[in-house]
Design a protein around this motif. Structure first.
Motif, PDB file in Angstrom:
ATOM      1  N   ILE A   6       0.841  -1.206   0.000  1.00 51.37           N
ATOM      2  CA  ILE A   6       0.000   0.000   0.000  1.00 51.37           C
ATOM      3  C   ILE A   6       0.873   1.251   0.000  1.00 51.37           C
ATOM      4  O   ILE A   6       0.605   2.220  -0.714  1.00 51.37           O
ATOM      5  CB  ILE A   6      -0.946  -0.016   1.214  1.00 51.37           C
ATOM      6  N   TYR A   7       1.949   1.218   0.786  1.00 50.82           N
ATOM      7  CA  TYR A   7       2.870   2.354   0.817  1.00 50.82           C
ATOM      8  C   TYR A   7       3.535   2.540  -0.541  1.00 50.82           C
ATOM      9  O   TYR A   7       3.718   3.677  -1.010  1.00 50.82           O
ATOM     10  CB  TYR A   7       3.923   2.139   1.894  1.00 50.82           C
ATOM     11  N   ALA A   8       3.894   1.423  -1.178  1.00 54.84           N
ATOM     12  CA  ALA A   8       4.518   1.499  -2.499  1.00 54.84           C
ATOM     13  C   ALA A   8       3.566   2.100  -3.528  1.00 54.84           C
ATOM     14  O   ALA A   8       3.981   2.856  -4.405  1.00 54.84           O
ATOM     15  CB  ALA A   8       4.966   0.105  -2.938  1.00 54.84           C
ATOM     16  N   LEU A   9       2.287   1.785  -3.412  1.00 57.90           N
ATOM     17  CA  LEU A   9       1.301   2.303  -4.361  1.00 57.90           C
ATOM     18  C   LEU A   9       1.054   3.793  -4.162  1.00 57.90           C
ATOM     19  O   LEU A   9       0.747   4.512  -5.119  1.00 57.90           O
ATOM     20  CB  LEU A   9      -0.019   1.541  -4.217  1.00 57.90           C
ATOM     21  N   GLY A  10       1.165   4.267  -2.936  1.00 58.43           N
ATOM     22  CA  GLY A  10       0.960   5.685  -2.668  1.00 58.43           C
ATOM     23  C   GLY A  10      -0.423   6.151  -3.060  1.00 58.43           C
ATOM     24  O   GLY A  10      -1.439   5.554  -2.678  1.00 58.43           O
ATOM     25  N   GLN A  39      -2.895  -7.380  -9.342  1.00 59.86           N
ATOM     26  CA  GLN A  39      -1.946  -6.556 -10.080  1.00 59.86           C
ATOM     27  C   GLN A  39      -1.135  -5.669  -9.130  1.00 59.86           C
ATOM     28  O   GLN A  39       0.075  -5.483  -9.318  1.00 59.86           O
ATOM     29  CB  GLN A  39      -2.686  -5.681 -11.091  1.00 59.86           C
ATOM     30  N   ASP A  40      -1.806  -5.147  -8.099  1.00 58.07           N
ATOM     31  CA  ASP A  40      -1.114  -4.315  -7.112  1.00 58.07           C
ATOM     32  C   ASP A  40       0.009  -5.073  -6.432  1.00 58.07           C
ATOM     33  O   ASP A  40       1.068  -4.493  -6.120  1.00 58.07           O
ATOM     34  CB  ASP A  40      -2.092  -3.816  -6.049  1.00 58.07           C
ATOM     35  N   MET A  41      -0.197  -6.351  -6.195  1.00 58.26           N
ATOM     36  CA  MET A  41       0.794  -7.131  -5.454  1.00 58.26           C
ATOM     37  C   MET A  41       2.104  -7.287  -6.224  1.00 58.26           C
ATOM     38  O   MET A  41       3.103  -7.733  -5.663  1.00 58.26           O
ATOM     39  CB  MET A  41       0.235  -8.512  -5.107  1.00 58.26           C
ATOM     40  N   HIS A  42       2.107  -6.895  -7.479  1.00 61.45           N
ATOM     41  CA  HIS A  42       3.324  -6.995  -8.294  1.00 61.45           C
ATOM     42  C   HIS A  42       3.903  -5.625  -8.634  1.00 61.45           C
ATOM     43  O   HIS A  42       4.719  -5.493  -9.547  1.00 61.45           O
ATOM     44  CB  HIS A  42       3.026  -7.763  -9.589  1.00 61.45           C
ATOM     45  N   VAL A  43       3.492  -4.594  -7.879  1.00 54.00           N
ATOM     46  CA  VAL A  43       4.027  -3.266  -8.145  1.00 54.00           C
ATOM     47  C   VAL A  43       5.547  -3.294  -7.983  1.00 54.00           C
ATOM     48  O   VAL A  43       6.070  -3.789  -6.977  1.00 54.00           O
ATOM     49  CB  VAL A  43       3.397  -2.208  -7.200  1.00 54.00           C
ATOM     50  N   PRO A  44       6.291  -2.830  -8.989  1.00 52.92           N
ATOM     51  CA  PRO A  44       7.761  -2.921  -8.942  1.00 52.92           C
ATOM     52  C   PRO A  44       8.351  -1.848  -8.031  1.00 52.92           C
ATOM     53  O   PRO A  44       8.718  -0.755  -8.470  1.00 52.92           O
ATOM     54  CB  PRO A  44       8.165  -2.706 -10.406  1.00 52.92           C
ATOM     55  N   SER A  45       8.425  -2.143  -6.761  1.00 54.18           N
ATOM     56  CA  SER A  45       8.934  -1.182  -5.792  1.00 54.18           C
ATOM     57  C   SER A  45       9.764  -1.909  -4.748  1.00 54.18           C
ATOM     58  O   SER A  45       9.464  -3.049  -4.376  1.00 54.18           O
ATOM     59  CB  SER A  45       7.779  -0.452  -5.108  1.00 54.18           C
ATOM     60  N   ALA A  46      10.801  -1.249  -4.260  1.00 53.72           N
ATOM     61  CA  ALA A  46      11.619  -1.823  -3.195  1.00 53.72           C
ATOM     62  C   ALA A  46      10.821  -1.990  -1.909  1.00 53.72           C
ATOM     63  O   ALA A  46      11.227  -2.731  -1.009  1.00 53.72           O
ATOM     64  CB  ALA A  46      12.836  -0.933  -2.941  1.00 53.72           C
ATOM     65  N   TYR A  47       9.672  -1.305  -1.822  1.00 51.94           N
ATOM     66  CA  TYR A  47       8.812  -1.425  -0.645  1.00 51.94           C
ATOM     67  C   TYR A  47       7.881  -2.638  -0.720  1.00 51.94           C
ATOM     68  O   TYR A  47       7.225  -2.967   0.266  1.00 51.94           O
ATOM     69  CB  TYR A  47       7.969  -0.155  -0.471  1.00 51.94           C
ATOM     70  N   ASN A  48       7.815  -3.277  -1.867  1.00 52.34           N
ATOM     71  CA  ASN A  48       6.925  -4.430  -2.035  1.00 52.34           C
ATOM     72  C   ASN A  48       7.591  -5.663  -1.422  1.00 52.34           C
ATOM     73  O   ASN A  48       8.461  -6.294  -2.024  1.00 52.34           O
ATOM     74  CB  ASN A  48       6.633  -4.669  -3.515  1.00 52.34           C
TER      75      ASN A  48
END
Length: 346
Positions: A257-261, A271-280
């Protein structure tokens, strides 16, 4: 005929004495009336801010323009007679019948309406900055950063560490007066967090898979955002610490959720669960690069003093939490307890 000059002289002295008394007492009477006779403030009263750094003459002028001091010169004289005390900054409420002398005493003793900035456990930096700007009246917002680089800019200004202010503001209520710098409040919150963190780290349980206090702060923020009641936080912390020991991903929804902002829509999709972020933490093993929120004292204590447990999974239904040591047991508990509203760690 003899003239009674003695009686005439006495009369003249009485007239002169009366005249002198009038000259002396008239100003005193005027002073007493202007300073001690209450004036009436119509409902709902009058609210006057005296900002930090305002001088005495400026404060008197502000009160006069606001209609609180009908006789500013007499007020100034009373202030001088009182020994020229400092008039305290504050937000002053005047209701009902109030005299100028009462107003003077209120300002001398700082008897103003309390104003507070409240930081709630689990808030992130973006929300705190928004609260300061929109819901904290009379603050001096000069220098308060905006935008995506706010966390880094605050850290560069000495509010935060490790190049970010995220996670470094201790949740509490911070009192201020009109004109207080918003940055000074954030500085106080940072100092509180740093002091608490260093103290708790020095008394941490042995064998934690954490290298330094900052890693404890990061994990405490994740535990905080899991939303568990304080009684469950030490057990949840144990689950995450066990995962770190075994090299398993934390798989914590709040980090996604933090990665999605701003793109988070209130629920997580596949799809959200695969957001390319170091916070994921579903995609990356280990801790996020920074905290994701401001952890409260209970979550800090939970991370540094977790319960003795081998659990690696948990599910939650409201305030009921179910833990398991294996994936097989975890699946069985999902089948047994999981409802549409339950959260899982899988």
């Amino acid at each position: 005929m003899a003239v009674n000059t003695g009686a005439g002289s006495i009369l003249m002295r009485r007239i002169i004495l009366t005249f002198l008394l009038v000259i002396i007492l008239a100003p005193l009477g005027y002073y007493g009336v202007t300073m001690y006779l209450p004036q009436s403030f119509p409902k709902p009263g009058k609210q006057v801010p005296i900002r930090l750094g305002s001088g005495t003459l400026e404060s008197i002028q502000i009160l006069h323009k606001a209609g609180a001091l009908p006789y500013p010169q007499m007020f100034r004289m009373a202030w001088i007679l009182a020994g020229r005390p400092v008039l305290q900054a504050g937000l002053y409420d005047f209701q009902g019948h109030v005299s100028q002398e009462n107003i003077l005493q209120r300002l001398i003793h700082g008897q103003s309406r309390p104003l507070n900035v409240v930081i709630i456990p689990g808030w992130n930096l973006s929300l705190i900055l928004q609260e300061l700007r929109l819901k904290s009246p009379y603050l001096n917002l000069h220098g308060l950063p905006t935008g995506d680089q706010a966390a880094q800019q605050l850290a560069a200004a000495g509010i935060g560490a490790q190049n970010s202010a995220e996670g470094w503001l201790f949740p509490d209520s911070y009192r201020y007066v009109p004109g207080t710098s918003a940055l000074s409040i954030l500085k106080r919150a940072y100092q509180r967090m740093n002091n608490n963190l260093q103290h708790l780290w020095s008394q941490r349980a042995p064998g934690l898979p954490l290298k330094n206090p900052y890693q404890a702060l990061i994990l405490a923020s994740v535990v905080q955002k899991e939303g568990a009641p304080p009684a469950q936080q030490a057990h949840i912390a144990a689950v995450f610490l066990n995962r770190l020991r075994q090299g398993m991903p934390l798989q914590s929804d709040p980090t996604v959720i933090y990665a999605l902002g701003k793109h988070y829509q209130g629920h997580l999709t596949s799809q959200d669960m695969h957001v390319p972020s170091a916070y994921n933490t579903y995609l990356h093993v280990g801790l996020p690069p920074t905290p994701i929120a401001m952890p409260g004292l209970s979550s800090l204590q939970a991370v540094l003093h977790p319960i003795d447990s081998q659990d690696l999974y948990f599910i939650a239904q409201g305030n009921a939490y179910h833990y398991s040591t294996s994936y097989k047991q975890h699946i069985e508990q999902i089948k047994r307890y999981l409802q549409p509203t339950a959260r899982t760690l899988s």
